[in-house]
Design an enzyme around this catalytic site. Structure first.
Site, PDB file in Angstrom:
ATOM      1  N   CYS A 157      37.690  53.048  39.938  1.00  0.00           N
ATOM      2  CA  CYS A 157      36.997  52.698  38.691  1.00  0.00           C
ATOM      3  C   CYS A 157      36.840  51.190  38.533  1.00  0.00           C
ATOM      4  CB  CYS A 157      37.723  53.295  37.482  1.00  0.00           C
ATOM      5  SG  CYS A 157      39.390  52.667  37.284  1.00  0.00           S
TER       6      CYS A 157
ATOM      7  N   GLU B 286      46.747  49.999  40.633  1.00  0.00           N
ATOM      8  CA  GLU B 286      46.130  48.665  40.586  1.00  0.00           C
ATOM      9  C   GLU B 286      47.124  47.548  40.877  1.00  0.00           C
ATOM     10  OE1 GLU B 286      44.166  48.106  36.821  1.00  0.00           O
ATOM     11  OE2 GLU B 286      45.781  48.984  35.689  1.00  0.00           O
TER      12      GLU B 286
ATOM     13  N   ASP C  85      42.072  44.791  39.690  1.00  0.00           N
ATOM     14  CA  ASP C  85      43.432  44.256  39.670  1.00  0.00           C
ATOM     15  C   ASP C  85      44.115  44.397  41.023  1.00  0.00           C
ATOM     16  OD1 ASP C  85      43.940  43.101  37.140  1.00  0.00           O
ATOM     17  OD2 ASP C  85      43.809  45.092  36.255  1.00  0.00           O
TER      18      ASP C  85
HETATM   19  C1  PEP Z   1      40.641  47.506  37.501  1.00  0.00           C
HETATM   20  O1  PEP Z   1      41.625  46.764  37.451  1.00  0.00           O
HETATM   21  O2  PEP Z   1      39.973  47.710  38.538  1.00  0.00           O
HETATM   22  C2  PEP Z   1      40.216  48.230  36.291  1.00  0.00           C
HETATM   23  C3  PEP Z   1      39.288  49.151  36.335  1.00  0.00           C
HETATM   24  O3  PEP Z   1      40.799  47.876  35.108  1.00  0.00           O
HETATM   25  P1  PEP Z   1      40.399  46.543  34.316  1.00  0.00           P
HETATM   26  O4  PEP Z   1      39.205  45.938  35.005  1.00  0.00           O
HETATM   27  O5  PEP Z   1      40.120  46.944  32.925  1.00  0.00           O
HETATM   28  O6  PEP Z   1      41.625  45.709  34.459  1.00  0.00           O
HETATM   29 MG    MG Z   2      42.897  46.819  35.740  1.00  0.00          MG
END
Ligand code: PEP
Ligand code: MG
Length: 481
Positions: free
Chosen positions: A419, A348, A372
């Site tokens: 994700c 990320e 991210d």
């Molecule tokens: C993302 O950064 O895509 C992620 C799944 O983590 P979060 O949204 O919790 O930062």
């Molecule tokens: Mg993230």
């Protein structure tokens, strides 16, 4: 009288708020004023009834005997506030600030709560008892809708329910493309109890359990190993033998532990670039070890993948793996039961996406956090409404990083999934399939719509098309092809 006492007290506290240095805290005065205003109305006996009929309407949808859903309009809400929505009476919310990929918005989406964020001065312009329509899909907020608009949105709402019922029939249909490619559809969850929704949507596992929500809103008192173990065990048992990917705590940036996002004197810093996620964990090894032990112990009750957020440096990988080994050794020393976990890294940060071989050497699988990855690649704060128009999932730089991460992982036969919110966006399904993605993790509420899309796709054709998108100057223009 009581009204006088309340008003006097408000004036005194309001002065204290005015003197606060921190702008975030200073603005909280408005919340206090709203509460007092409401109390005064109740005291005067003119409080608005919760049961109401909007102007010009008198039909069954807004029958005066039916409780009308309440909407919360606020300047700002934290992700921790969101969790309380589960028990609250609110049917939707509107905030002045925030981006649609901020964690507040993500949690709202996962809970299927209609919301509009980044509505600038909504909290000043909307008054108590105004009627509002929240069209979360379109990001539209309508204040004081006309009877015709109300009827239209009532119709839309019913259409949405019919569509949901239709999609529910796909629950047991395997997610296989027209050319026979099996696609893995996993769920993102925030709390162990969300496993129910994941199973209901037909998820074949949890691809992301955001454990930080166990740590939030507790006034600094973090959950100990036992409490965490019980929570992870509940999630694992809830998934009935399907794998659960537990991500170690990712606090910081727009996911503060408590309500105050900025520590006094640090408001010139950018928390998205600060001590968050794995950086925060490595800064407090005792806390991190407690979480690792809890996860390892829960893995004795079902398959667990251990996922580490926001890694960028080889040294962070080394420290993390050493601590995982240490946690195991500590459990052995206690002769405490623990299982075997697969180890995964979130990709990320661009630095990670550009050094995939390093990650593949040390980890069993990768999970791409596009929320991210987009934020850091394009240098825009995902929670800042002022730059949300620049948040572009199909920016050529983002697509290059995505494509090369997927290709390298697959070439080595290692699992790779997405994700971030992109995975649950039906508008992105074809592109991700075309880039070679075979595992998607998203909120349970999005799974069936994505599955429907997958059933209509041919990955061979999409692979050719995705290459043209990848090399285009304006990929967004080709997305509808
Ligand atoms: C993302 O950064 O895509 C992620 C799944 O983590 P979060 O949204 O919790 O930062
Ligand atoms: Mg993230």
């Amino acid at each position: 009288n009581a009204e006088w006492a309340l008003t006097t007290q408000l004036e005194m506290i309001a002065r204290q708020f005015d003197e606060m240095e921190d702008p975030y805290l200073r603005e909280r005065k408005a919340d206090l004023e709203q509460v007092v205003e409401r109390m005064l109305r109740v005291m005067r006996g003119v409080a608005s009834p919760v049961v109401a009929t909007p102007p010009g309407r008198n039909d069954t949808l807004f029958d005066a005997t039916v409780d009308v859903p309440l909407v919360l309009v606020a300047h700002d809400l934290s992700p921790a506030d969101m969790l309380q929505f589960k028990q609250s009476v609110f049917a939707g919310f509107v905030t002045d600030g925030g981006g649609k990929n901020s964690h507040t918005a993500i949690v709202a989406r996962s809970m299927d709560i209609p919301a509009v964020v980044g509505a600038r001065s909504a909290s000043h312009l909307i008054s108590q008892d105004d009627w509002v329509v929240i069209d979360g899909d379109a990001g539209v907020l309508i204040v004081d809708p006309s009877p015709i608009l109300l009827a239209e949105y009532g119709f839309k709402q019913r259409q949405g329910e019919v569509e949901r019922e239709r999609l529910a029939r796909l629950k047991h249909t395997p997610a296989v493309t027209l050319d026979g490619q099996k696609i893995e559809l996993l769920a993102n969850i925030e709390q162990p109890e969300d496993a129910v929704a994941a199973l209901k949507a037909g998820a074949v596992g949890v691809g992301l359990f955001r454990t930080e929500f166990l740590f939030m809103g507790r006034n600094g008192k973090l959950p100990d190993e036992e409490e965490q173990f019980q929570a992870y065990k509940r999630a694992v048992e809830g998934m009935q033998g399907l794998p659960v990917t537990i991500r170690t705590v990712d606090v910081g940036a727009d996911k503060p532990l408590d309500r105050t996002p900025v520590r006094s004197g640090e408001d010139h810093l950018n928390p998205a670039l600060g001590l968050r996620a794995i950086r925060w964990s490595l800064a407090d090894p005792a806390m991190f070890l407690a979480q690792l032990r809890a996860i390892l112990r829960a893995s004795a009750f079902g398959p667990i993948n251990l996922l580490i957020p926001m890694l960028a440096h080889a040294s962070e990988i080394r420290q993390t793996l050493a601590l995982v080994n240490k946690a195991r050794a500590q459990l052995d020393a206690r002769t405490q039961l623990h299982g075997i976990v697969r180890l995964g890294a979130m990709i990320e940060v661009p630095a990670a996406a550009l050094t995939i071989p390093l990650f593949l050497r040390h980890f069993d699988f990768l999970s791409i956090g596009t929320n991210d990855l987009i934020q850091y690649t394009l240098a825009i704060d995902r929670a800042d409404e002022a730059v949300s128009h620049l948040y572009d999932p199909v920016h050529p730089a983002v697509l290059q990083l995505l494509a090369s991460t997927i290709a390298q992982a697959r070439a080595q036969g290692k699992g790779v999934s997405v994700c971030g919110e992109m995975a649950g966006d039906v508008g992105m399904t074809r592109l991700l399939l075309g880039l070679g993605l075979r595992s998607f993790s998203m909120h349970p509420s999005q799974i069936l719509a994505v599955k429907q899309q997958i059933l209509r796709c041919d990955t061979t054709k999409l692979a050719t098309w995705a290459q043209t998108v990848l090399t285009a100057e304006d990929p967004a223009a080709l997305m509808a092809d």
